[in-house]
Motif scaffolding. Structure first.
Motif, short mmCIF file in Angstrom:
data_model
loop_
_atom_site.label_atom_id
_atom_site.label_comp_id
_atom_site.label_asym_id
_atom_site.label_seq_id
_atom_site.Cartn_x
_atom_site.Cartn_y
_atom_site.Cartn_z
N GLY A 49 16.26 -25.20 7.04
CA GLY A 49 14.87 -25.39 6.63
C GLY A 49 14.03 -24.14 6.70
O GLY A 49 12.88 -24.15 6.28
N SER A 50 14.55 -22.99 7.22
CA SER A 50 13.77 -21.75 7.31
C SER A 50 14.15 -20.82 6.18
O SER A 50 15.33 -20.52 6.01
N PRO A 51 13.19 -20.32 5.39
CA PRO A 51 13.50 -19.43 4.27
C PRO A 51 13.97 -18.06 4.74
O PRO A 51 13.50 -17.56 5.75
N SER A 52 14.89 -17.46 4.04
CA SER A 52 15.38 -16.12 4.37
C SER A 52 14.38 -15.07 3.91
O SER A 52 13.75 -15.20 2.88
N LYS A 53 14.25 -14.00 4.71
CA LYS A 53 13.36 -12.90 4.36
C LYS A 53 14.15 -11.62 4.07
O LYS A 53 13.66 -10.53 4.20
N ALA A 54 15.41 -11.77 3.73
CA ALA A 54 16.24 -10.61 3.42
C ALA A 54 15.68 -9.86 2.22
O ALA A 54 15.10 -10.45 1.31
N ALA A 55 15.87 -8.52 2.21
CA ALA A 55 15.36 -7.70 1.11
C ALA A 55 16.02 -8.10 -0.20
O ALA A 55 17.20 -8.46 -0.23
N PRO A 56 15.27 -8.07 -1.31
CA PRO A 56 15.85 -8.45 -2.60
C PRO A 56 16.93 -7.46 -3.03
O PRO A 56 16.87 -6.28 -2.69
N GLU A 57 17.90 -7.94 -3.76
CA GLU A 57 18.99 -7.08 -4.22
C GLU A 57 18.46 -6.09 -5.25
O GLU A 57 17.69 -6.43 -6.12
N ARG A 58 18.89 -4.84 -5.12
CA ARG A 58 18.47 -3.79 -6.05
C ARG A 58 19.25 -3.91 -7.34
O ARG A 58 20.46 -4.10 -7.33
N ARG A 59 18.54 -3.82 -8.47
CA ARG A 59 19.16 -3.90 -9.78
C ARG A 59 18.77 -2.69 -10.62
O ARG A 59 17.72 -2.08 -10.39
N PRO A 60 19.56 -2.32 -11.62
CA PRO A 60 19.22 -1.17 -12.46
C PRO A 60 17.89 -1.34 -13.17
O PRO A 60 17.47 -2.45 -13.49
N TYR A 61 17.23 -0.21 -13.43
CA TYR A 61 15.98 -0.22 -14.19
C TYR A 61 16.03 0.94 -15.19
O TYR A 61 16.91 1.81 -15.12
N THR A 62 15.09 0.96 -16.12
CA THR A 62 15.04 2.01 -17.13
C THR A 62 13.74 2.79 -17.01
O THR A 62 12.67 2.24 -16.73
N ILE A 63 13.83 4.09 -17.25
CA ILE A 63 12.66 4.96 -17.31
C ILE A 63 12.79 5.85 -18.54
O ILE A 63 13.85 6.44 -18.78
N GLY A 313 11.81 13.10 -29.48
CA GLY A 313 12.46 11.83 -29.19
C GLY A 313 12.10 11.33 -27.81
O GLY A 313 11.27 11.92 -27.10
N VAL A 314 12.74 10.24 -27.43
CA VAL A 314 12.52 9.62 -26.12
C VAL A 314 13.84 9.59 -25.37
O VAL A 314 14.86 9.12 -25.89
N LEU A 315 13.83 10.13 -24.15
CA LEU A 315 14.99 10.10 -23.26
C LEU A 315 14.85 8.89 -22.34
O LEU A 315 13.87 8.80 -21.58
N THR A 316 15.79 7.98 -22.40
CA THR A 316 15.76 6.80 -21.55
C THR A 316 16.95 6.82 -20.60
O THR A 316 18.11 6.90 -21.03
N LEU A 317 16.66 6.76 -19.31
CA LEU A 317 17.69 6.74 -18.28
C LEU A 317 17.76 5.35 -17.66
O LEU A 317 16.73 4.73 -17.38
N THR A 318 18.98 4.87 -17.45
CA THR A 318 19.20 3.64 -16.70
C THR A 318 19.66 4.05 -15.30
O THR A 318 20.65 4.77 -15.16
N ILE A 319 18.92 3.60 -14.29
CA ILE A 319 19.12 4.10 -12.93
C ILE A 319 19.25 2.93 -11.96
O ILE A 319 18.58 1.91 -12.10
N ASN A 320 20.12 3.10 -10.97
CA ASN A 320 20.19 2.17 -9.86
C ASN A 320 20.24 3.00 -8.58
O ASN A 320 21.23 3.69 -8.34
N GLY A 321 19.16 2.97 -7.80
CA GLY A 321 19.11 3.79 -6.61
C GLY A 321 19.14 5.26 -6.96
O GLY A 321 18.31 5.76 -7.71
N ARG A 322 20.14 5.97 -6.47
CA ARG A 322 20.25 7.41 -6.73
C ARG A 322 21.11 7.73 -7.95
O ARG A 322 21.20 8.89 -8.36
N LYS A 323 21.73 6.71 -8.51
CA LYS A 323 22.71 6.97 -9.56
C LYS A 323 22.13 6.73 -10.96
O LYS A 323 21.62 5.64 -11.25
#
Length: 368
Positions: A49-63, A313-323
């Protein structure tokens, strides 16, 4: 209530029951509160009955990155007509990414005094920031050789406009701490820090344009020790550290010695991405060890253009953490001052040409 009986009461067990109860209650009332470390520690396991407060999983993002932007000439006409469409069709490309960034190569002022003896001075009204927002740009750098074209008066106006707009701008500030301060955001669980600095300053303006502890100005990459210090500091509490630089030699197709020297030092200090421009033409992009480096984004929203300087042009990087997982180049050509994406055979040819630029840059197509 805390019912633990202190050790000192155990040895006094001969006292009466009422005295013992009174002592226990007194001990409970005077017990110290729980340690803050225990209170603030995230919950990693829970009871029913107690909700978890674990950090959300990191997922790739684009810049996505675009090159040099100002609003002179034909671009001022576009800006005055409608700031929300001033960047033209490239806005659709920028808006698709989680984060988009450009180099804002102008002072944000309608006043100030032009830098004495400077051949080209750029300025734009505060609606320039409105135009960037409307085009999907999330952050810009003003650390470049035009950011203080209208000297201290122009800087005061620029900082005021930035504050009013609440639009993030790096590489400039009321003092050195503000100028070198990274913009921070969190995307898909990734803590991202973006630092802006310029390696290009006219010799006669280095002193007057560089931010100090007591004077406003630009973040200078010529103060390499300070820039590296800021990168190391950002590394400690960021998943991705990005350094946006104004660097290179105008119209020189390969990176200069200053660029080649600084890039690996930034990577070693903890930068994951180093990107920028100044040369008015495109330069190589690719991997340098585990980091990603772009030596030249070229012109982007610019009032004059030719066969070489109009390639963009536009340079788009897909990044997850340091990679950096992936890089993508969306080619465009400057038409009427704004980038228009290229498609079909022309687009494919432009991508091939862009990839070939890394040949003299000492960069790789994949990470090591």
């Amino acid at each position: 209530m805390n019912t633990h009986i202190p050790r000192r009461l155990v040895v006094a067990a001969i006292v009466t029951a009422s005295a013992l109860l009174g002592a226990a209650c007194s001990a409970a009332e005077s017990a110290a509160p729980a340690s803050p470390d225990v209170v603030e520690k995230p919950t990693t396991s829970t009871s029913a009955g107690s909700p978890s407060k674990a950090a959300p999983e990191r997922r790739p993002y684009t810049i996505s990155f675009g090159g040099d932007v100002h609003f002179e000439g034909v671009l001022r006409t576009r800006l005055n007509a409608d700031p929300k469409t001033a960047l033209g069709p490239i806005a659709k490309v920028l808006s698709r990414s989680d984060i988009a960034m450009v180099n804002l190569e102008t002072a944000i002022t309608t006043g100030g005094t032009p830098a004495p003896g400077k051949q080209y001075t750029f300025r734009a009204p505060a609606t320039a920031l409105t135009a960037l927002k409307a085009a999907g740009v999330d952050v810009a750098s003003m650390a470049n050789n035009h950011g203080m074209d209208y000297m201290q008066g122009g800087l005061t106006d620029s900082l005021a406009a930035i504050k009013r707009s609440r639009f993030p701008v790096v590489g400039v500030g009321a003092n050195a701490d503000e100028a070198y301060k990274p913009w921070r955001t969190t995307v898909n669980g990734n803590r991202v820090a973006v630092i802006g600095a310029t390696q290009v300053l006219d010799a006669e303006f280095i002193q007057s344009w560089t931010a100090t502890p007591t004077k406003g100005g630009l973040a200078s990459a010529k103060n390499e020790a300070r820039l590296l210090q800021e990168v190391r500091r950002a590394r400690k509490n960021s998943d991705t550290v990005i350094v946006h630089l104004h660097w290179g030699t105008e119209l020189q197709k390969c990176p200069n010695e200053a660029q080649r020297a600084l890039a690996p030092r930034l990577i070693e200090a903890g930068a994951d991405v180093v990107v920028g421009g100044h040369a008015h033409i495109l330069l190589g992009s690719g991997y340098l060890g585990d980091g990603y480096v772009n030596y030249g984004m070229g012109n982007f929203v610019f009032y004059n253009w030719g066969p070489e300087t109009g390639r963009t042009g536009v340079l788009t990087l897909t990044i997850n953490g340091r990679k950096v997982l992936k890089d993508q180049w969306t080619p465009a050509s400057i038409q009427g001052g704004v980038p228009v994406p290229l498609t079909g055979a022309a687009g494919r040819q432009a991508v091939t040409g862009w990839k070939a630029l890394r040949g003299c840059a000492g960069l790789a197509a994949t990470s090591s």
